[in-house]
Design an enzyme around this catalytic site. Structure first.
Site, mmCIF file in Angstrom:
data_model
loop_
_atom_site.group_PDB
_atom_site.id
_atom_site.type_symbol
_atom_site.label_atom_id
_atom_site.label_comp_id
_atom_site.label_asym_id
_atom_site.label_seq_id
_atom_site.Cartn_x
_atom_site.Cartn_y
_atom_site.Cartn_z
ATOM 1 N N SER A 200 46.502 25.610 8.730
ATOM 2 C CA SER A 200 47.457 25.429 9.820
ATOM 3 C C SER A 200 48.397 24.270 9.465
ATOM 4 O O SER A 200 49.043 24.298 8.424
ATOM 5 C CB SER A 200 46.706 25.202 11.136
ATOM 6 O OG SER A 200 47.561 25.303 12.239
ATOM 7 N N GLU A 328 46.719 36.293 12.695
ATOM 8 C CA GLU A 328 47.149 34.946 13.078
ATOM 9 C C GLU A 328 47.754 34.940 14.485
ATOM 10 O O GLU A 328 47.587 33.997 15.253
ATOM 11 C CB GLU A 328 48.185 34.421 12.088
ATOM 12 C CG GLU A 328 47.726 34.313 10.655
ATOM 13 C CD GLU A 328 47.000 33.030 10.357
ATOM 14 O OE1 GLU A 328 46.801 32.227 11.282
ATOM 15 O OE2 GLU A 328 46.615 32.820 9.183
ATOM 16 N N HIS A 452 43.783 32.907 13.889
ATOM 17 C CA HIS A 452 44.262 31.705 13.220
ATOM 18 C C HIS A 452 43.132 30.720 12.958
ATOM 19 O O HIS A 452 42.372 30.362 13.847
ATOM 20 C CB HIS A 452 45.330 31.045 14.091
ATOM 21 C CG HIS A 452 45.925 29.822 13.497
ATOM 22 N ND1 HIS A 452 46.565 29.813 12.281
ATOM 23 C CD2 HIS A 452 45.989 28.540 13.949
ATOM 24 C CE1 HIS A 452 46.994 28.600 12.013
ATOM 25 N NE2 HIS A 452 46.645 27.801 12.998
#
Length: 553
Positions: A200, A328, A452
């Site tokens: 991330s 995601e 994610h």
């Protein structure tokens, strides 16, 4: 009685720790065992820079002077000031937070083990090294380093000038890499074999180091997970950064100009007051996801961390892995299901304003284009349908996946692959409920799959336990997958190549390792029709035409 004596001796052995001498002073660590029972030594809360407080707030990191005597390195130290999604109106942490942790199989100068340098994620506004469990990595023959860096307004406020230039959190990371180069040999690590990795905002950070001149020579390999510098949430245009900085000053009752007066005033405010201003920039529910990311700081000349847009800077001479999870976009899709799709209804009622905010492109597209780009996105992905239980988990999730993550990852891979070795992956392994992080975003039965950051479940297992409680042990199947994934990551750290089956990108179609529960295999052509569409949109990232980029994928 004998058993009791053995238990006491065992506890005394692990409590005895180990002593390491570095330039700053002497550290006393602790002993522990890995998932598979392999002994290792840990050193926690090592200061790598002076506390960025008082006159050092909004300044570049400075060398830590060291300490006398032995320093207890058996306890975690402060995390940086932050808010979380679970506590948006309260802060925790302390400005004295520039610490790192080192875990090693053997603190022997002659060991020369590969070093894995973890940069945590959290939208550049939350997270800490303390939240990651090292035990899985300590099954491998590597040294693991995890770091804190300044976050949110305190880490990334920028007046786009030399007084408050921004990118303080990124320079903290550079400073920690320099600390590793100077000290890691004492822990058994090889300073000439350093792999940086993160997910991330951690992945975007890694990508920034690939192209930053300040990071050149500090590492040899990079693993970019679920986020690159080209993602829309990972960078703010300098003009927008300046406007937000002036707004922060106003919010804490300081002058917005000149910058020198703003700086003097904001140094007198509490860290909590400054940190809480971040939430004032949420324009709709919890969006944008990131308000204070890195900025281009070319005004600093040779001292710039990011002298130009990432797609205009050549990569440093490193080996790279870039990848993402299949879904995601669950990060933004799942909240749509709450309260009988109330957020979806609000989104559709004001699409031209809210969709760009949700997808973090509001600062990366001309205002006049917002309405059309929003309509084009909904027409392409949802075929004119509304967001409901039938479209949220596939169509709308794909929209979020591509806008927030896939397109930026694709752009970075295209930019690099003819200059440096690039290995791409697509992670399509769902983790069991309720361990999925996205499970905590809401109950959305149609939005399932690897969301994610969820590959971290196989690397750290209890990544979210600091907020969500203990994570159950891995199943036998997941334990095997975990070891297989870690083997790829650590082999790459040791050799610069992950595995003979995983071949590098050689074309604009993007060759990638497809990772599933059924096995890992190479494929070619990453979401071709979807990426061709996003490439056609009037986004600022599409203005940077790469020297090999063609109209068709």
């Amino acid at each position: 009685m004998l058993f009791l004596i053995l238990v006491i001796l065992f506890n005394l052995y692990f409590a005895s720790g180990q002593v390491v001498h570095i330039k700053q002073g002497t550290l006393v660590g602790f002993r522990n065992v890995s998932r598979q029972g392999k002994e290792y030594v840990g050193f926690l809360g090592i200061p790598y820079a002076k506390p960025p407080v008082n006159e050092l707030r909004f300044q570049d990191p400075q060398p830590h002077p060291g300490w006398s005597g032995e320093r207890d390195a058996t306890k975690m130290n402060n995390v940086c000031p932050q808010v979380t999604m679970l506590m948006p109106n309260a802060t925790f942490g302390h400005e004295d937070c520039l610490y790192l942790n080192v875990y090693t199989p053997e603190a022997d100068v002659g060991a020369k083990l590969p070093v894995m340098f973890l940069i945590h994620g959290g939208g550049f506004r939350m997270g800490a090294a303390n939240f990651y469990n090292e035990k899985f990595f300590m099954d491998q023959n590597v040294v693991l380093v995890s770091i804190n860096y300044r976050l949110g307004v305190l880490g990334f406020l920028s007046f786009a000038d030399e007084v408050i230039p921004g990118n303080f959190g990124m320079k903290d990371q550079v400073f920690a890499l320099q600390w590793v180069r100077e000290n890691i040999a004492q822990f058994g690590g090889d300073p000439n074999s350093v792999t940086i990795f993160g997910c991330s905002a951690g992945g975007a950070s890694v990508d920034y180091h690939i192209i930053s001149p300040l990071s050149k020579g500090l590492f040899q390999n990079a693993i970019v997970q679920s986020g690159t510098a080209s993602c829309p949430w990972a960078m703010t245009p300098s003009t927008i950064a300046r406007q937000r900085a002036e707004a922060v000053a106003t919010l804490v009752n300081c002058p917005a100009e000149p910058t020198s007066e703003a700086l003097a005033c904001m140094r007198d405010k509490t860290a909590e007051a400054i940190t809480l201003t971040d939430a004032k920039f949420q324009e709709w529910v919890s969006s944008p996801l990131v308000n204070f990311p890195p900025v281009v700081d070319s005004y600093l000349g040779q001292d710039a961390f990011l002298p130009d847009h990432p797609l205009k800077l050549s990569p440093n001479n490193v080996n790279a892995i870039i990848g993402l999870t299949m879904r995601e976009g669950n990060l933004v899709a799942i909240p749509m299901c709450k309260n009988e799709f109330q957020l979806a209804k609000e989104l559709e009622a004001d699409l031209a304003n809210r969709l760009p905010i949700l997808m973090c492109i509001q600062d990366h597209v001309d205002y006049k284009d917002r309405k059309k780009i929003s309509e084009d996105l909904m027409n392409f992905y949802l075929k004119g349908e509304k967001i409901d239980e039938h479209t949220v988990g596939e169509n709308f999730q794909e929209l979020g996946t591509d806008l927030l993550f896939t397109h930026g990852s694709y752009k970075s891979a295209l930019h690099y692959y003819k200059r440096i070795p690039v290995y791409f992956y697509l992670f399509d392994i769902a983790i069991p409920e309720p361990n999925a992080f996205t499970h905590y975003l809401g109950n959305c039965s149609s939005a399932k799959g690897p969301g994610h950051g969820e590959e971290n479940y196989f690397m750290f297992n209890d990544l979210f336990s600091a907020f969500l409680g203990p994570t159950p042990p891995l199943t036998k199947e997941d334990d095997g997958l975990s070891k297989e994934i870690l083997q790829l990551w650590t082999t790459f750290a040791a050799k610069g190549v992950p595995d003979e089956i995983w071949t590098p990108v050689v074309s604009d179609k993007i060759e990638y390792l497809y990772m599933t529960r059924e096995g890992f295999s190479m494929r070619s052509g990453l979401f071709e029709s979807r990426l061709k569409f996003v490439n056609s949109l009037p986004l600022d990232v599409n203005k940077y035409k790469l020297d090999r980029e063609r109209n068709e994928l």
